[in-house]
Enzyme design. Structure first.
Site, PDB file in Angstrom:
ATOM      1  N   ILE A 100       0.895  -1.161   0.000  1.00 13.83           N
ATOM      2  CA  ILE A 100       0.000   0.000   0.000  1.00 13.83           C
ATOM      3  C   ILE A 100       0.931   1.207   0.000  1.00 13.83           C
ATOM      4  O   ILE A 100       1.555   1.512   1.017  1.00 13.83           O
ATOM      5  CB  ILE A 100      -0.924   0.010   1.231  1.00 13.83           C
ATOM      6  CG1 ILE A 100      -1.808  -1.240   1.243  1.00 13.83           C
ATOM      7  CG2 ILE A 100      -1.786   1.268   1.235  1.00 13.83           C
ATOM      8  CD1 ILE A 100      -2.708  -1.344   2.463  1.00 13.83           C
ATOM      9  N   PRO A 101       1.084   1.888  -1.126  1.00 10.56           N
ATOM     10  CA  PRO A 101       2.212   2.814  -1.324  1.00 10.56           C
ATOM     11  C   PRO A 101       2.069   4.177  -0.653  1.00 10.56           C
ATOM     12  O   PRO A 101       1.980   5.215  -1.316  1.00 10.56           O
ATOM     13  CB  PRO A 101       2.262   2.947  -2.849  1.00 10.56           C
ATOM     14  CG  PRO A 101       0.833   2.800  -3.270  1.00 10.56           C
ATOM     15  CD  PRO A 101       0.256   1.760  -2.339  1.00 10.56           C
ATOM     16  N   CYS A 102       2.107   4.186   0.673  1.00  7.68           N
ATOM     17  CA  CYS A 102       2.006   5.455   1.397  1.00  7.68           C
ATOM     18  C   CYS A 102       3.225   6.341   1.163  1.00  7.68           C
ATOM     19  O   CYS A 102       3.165   7.554   1.406  1.00  7.68           O
ATOM     20  CB  CYS A 102       1.802   5.196   2.884  1.00  7.68           C
ATOM     21  SG  CYS A 102       3.069   4.164   3.648  1.00  7.68           S
ATOM     22  N   HIS A 103       4.334   5.761   0.684  1.00  9.58           N
ATOM     23  CA  HIS A 103       5.524   6.572   0.410  1.00  9.58           C
ATOM     24  C   HIS A 103       5.308   7.522  -0.765  1.00  9.58           C
ATOM     25  O   HIS A 103       6.097   8.450  -0.964  1.00  9.58           O
ATOM     26  CB  HIS A 103       6.733   5.667   0.132  1.00  9.58           C
ATOM     27  CG  HIS A 103       6.563   4.756  -1.044  1.00  9.58           C
ATOM     28  ND1 HIS A 103       5.817   3.594  -0.982  1.00  9.58           N
ATOM     29  CD2 HIS A 103       7.024   4.830  -2.323  1.00  9.58           C
ATOM     30  CE1 HIS A 103       5.841   2.989  -2.160  1.00  9.58           C
ATOM     31  NE2 HIS A 103       6.566   3.723  -2.989  1.00  9.58           N
TER      32      HIS A 103
END
Length: 203
Positions: A163-166
């Site tokens: 889950i690409p929170c970056h």
């Protein structure tokens, strides 16, 4: 004289309607974990009956990964690793090696509230090498007034990278925060070729 009616204070009203305070589903039992080496360090993934439910970003040691997963330091993997964990491990290693840009894994988001799950699903829509702001996410989960709640949900993401929170940055295109530390965020954005977009704007 009639009975005095209770009039909630503004704080009480905000709390009653705040999406972060709405009850989520109960957390399911974790079935198994997989701790493994990558070119970036030790990582870990865990699963429930529904799917992958946690990812630990690269750490200096196996013990550090187990600690992040909330497991005893002496715990060892017993028996064969499930096919689902094997696939998650392979996809994460491929991503860190620069040969994978998306993930195809069943995910269990039920450890989050309904609002947080909505935020995490929105993050899944952000493609590789693209950046979005907290306000962009907030506009898609209820309104820009929820930007702070979105920030809390992003910070609570249990499956970074997958889950690409970056890929979430501040509205002014500064780096913003990252629950796993800004050095890790810079490294991930460098891998995806987007860090240069923020250079000169990182305070």
């Amino acid at each position: 004289m009639g009975k005095r009616q209770f009039s909630p204070s503004p704080l009480t009203v905000r709390q009653a309607h705040h999406p972060e305070l709405r009850r989520g589903t109960s957390a399911p039992s974790r079935l198994s974990v997989c701790v493994f080496r990558t070119p970036w360090g030790w990582m870990g993934v865990s699963e429930t009956a529904k799917g992958i439910d946690a990812v630990v970003l690269p750490q200096a040691s196996r013990q550090a990964v187990l600690s992040e997963l909330g497991l005893p330091l002496a715990q060892r993997q017993k028996g064969r690793i499930s096919p689902r964990l094997c696939e998650a491990r392979a996809q994460l290693i491929d991503y860190l090696s620069g040969t994978r840009r998306s993930f195809d894994l069943p995910l269990d988001l039920s450890r989050g509230t309904g609002f947080r799950q909505k935020v995490w699903r929105t993050l899944l829509r952000i493609p590789y090498s693209r950046l979005r702001s907290y306000q962009w996410v907030a506009a898609r989960v209820g309104g820009r007034q929820y930007a702070r709640a979105v920030g809390n949900a992003v910070g609570a993401n249990p499956m970074p990278i997958v889950i690409p929170c970056h890929r979430i940055v501040a509205h002014d295109m500064s780096l913003g925060g990252f629950s796993c530390g800004l050095p890790a965020k810079r490294k991930l954005l460098t891998l995806e070729g987007t860090l240069q977009t923020l250079r000169g704007k990182q305070s």
